[in-house]
Design an enzyme around this catalytic site. Sequence first.
Site, PDB file in Angstrom:
ATOM      1  N   LYS A 135       3.507  55.352  11.209  1.00 40.51           N
ATOM      2  CA  LYS A 135       2.045  55.184  11.307  1.00 40.51           C
ATOM      3  C   LYS A 135       1.506  54.481  10.062  1.00 40.51           C
ATOM      4  CE  LYS A 135      -2.309  57.696  11.778  1.00 40.51           C
ATOM      5  NZ  LYS A 135      -2.979  58.965  12.140  1.00 40.51           N
ATOM      6  N   HIS A 269      25.052  37.863  47.201  1.00 38.53           N
ATOM      7  CA  HIS A 269      23.618  38.172  47.175  1.00 38.53           C
ATOM      8  C   HIS A 269      23.343  39.623  47.576  1.00 38.53           C
ATOM      9  CE1 HIS A 269      23.012  34.011  46.319  1.00 38.53           C
ATOM     10  NE2 HIS A 269      23.457  33.618  47.484  1.00 38.53           N
TER      11      HIS A 269
END
Length: 508
Positions: A135, A269
């Site tokens: 922070k 595919h």
Amino acid sequence: MSRALLSVSDKSGLVPFAQKLVELGYELVSTGGTYRTLAEAKIPVIPIDEVTNFPEMLDGRVKTLHPRVHAGILARRDLPEHMEKLAEFDIKPIDLVVVNLYPFKEMIQKPAVTQEQAIENIDIGGPSMLRSAAKNFTAVLPIIDPKDYEIVIEKISQGTVDQNFRQQLAAKVFQHTAAYDALIANYLTDSEFPASLTLPYDKFGDLRYGENAQQQAAAYTDALPENYSILQADILHGKQLSYNNIRDADAALRIIAEYPETTVVTVKHMNPAGIGQGQTIEEAWDKAFAADDVSIFGGIVALNREVDAQTAAKMHSIFLEIIIAPSFTPEAYEILAAKKNLRLLTLPFTNQIPQELEVTSVLGGVLVQERDLVAELSENWQVVSKVQPTSEQLASMLFAQKAVKHVKSNAILVAQNGQTLGIGAGQPNRIDSVVYAINKAQAKAGFENAVLASDAFFPMADSVEYAAQHGIQAIVEPGGSIKDQDSIDKANELGVALVFTGNRHFKH
């Protein structure tokens, strides 16, 4: 003098890193095992209780959760009132925080771990210090990864640590602690679909591109990785796997897991192009290749037995992207590795894929569902026609039903004696898939004994009628349509054996 706080579970690289910090003028503060490691290395270090004026307690559960620690980390250097408050309480600022967390992940992967042991490996102080430092990254360097030690030393040695680098270290902290907390939450939850979904993943690697060249992509593994995964396979030969390679290979692994028999699956595919079974892996390959010798070009092959030289020689003559098998004989490997770009992967095969949640993204969210792992057992099926299927037809139906669940809906599959003959995938209506699959199958040897499988019910009788008129004598489908009776009546009229499984297998 700058101050660094070090408290790590993973002590790799710790001592040389700490030595360089001291050389750069840092005063070191440390806790528990980290303090002992540094002290034994003759590195000057202050124990945490000299900073807090309070002893470590509760078996180490409480040692850094103290205002003299967190105020030193969180104080904004650009606010005079913050710095005055530190001075009032004689708190020294902490400029660098080096923490990595208790090994919760490693603990819960141990076979006999108890919940008590797991909970004792939930880190509380570590994430608190890291989040405080992250922070306040404009003033405090938060370091969670030993791989960053070298570059941190390099930047400190240069005299300035740029804000972008500080921000990236902070982001890394929050990513790590978020994944850490997610792992704990998933371990403790008893809800399959919790109110907040937290899914931790670890980066496998960047990919050259995604589904298409204009799309960037990366691959991630589950934080608790599954052994039966394309991302866990050993790549023996060939170039990096692409996004499409990984998805197609994943489809191949899912399909071949259905079959304990000697089986070869070819995939294109994400649909099976051909599936074949035989007494030998070479025979299984011959049947899979014959099932569709066109679509296999540029495809993926999965074999659930060791690849021998004879099978390798046949595969070598075709352009393939990937071959996955439990192993390759030395002769087979030599034959196939002659192709520079062909990927050769090994992975132990299984017929027991674990039940886990699977995630599909949609715009603005995700869908989550269990895997479709229902066991297809012919003894649970219902013969709804007057004509009874033969034992040979039932065996072909079972083979076909296991395969059709892996074909894109609407899915139709024609098969006979351990071999796919025709596959209709992804058509907007079911009759088109029926027509396509039968047209592909009619030219194949053995079609006269073929069965047809459907992933979902027939909404009307036209599919049964077309199949019967074109040589199909047995059909397996889930049933469940409000017009099931029409299909049953048509099967009886045309002398077709019709079996309902009760299990739909849509695959979108």
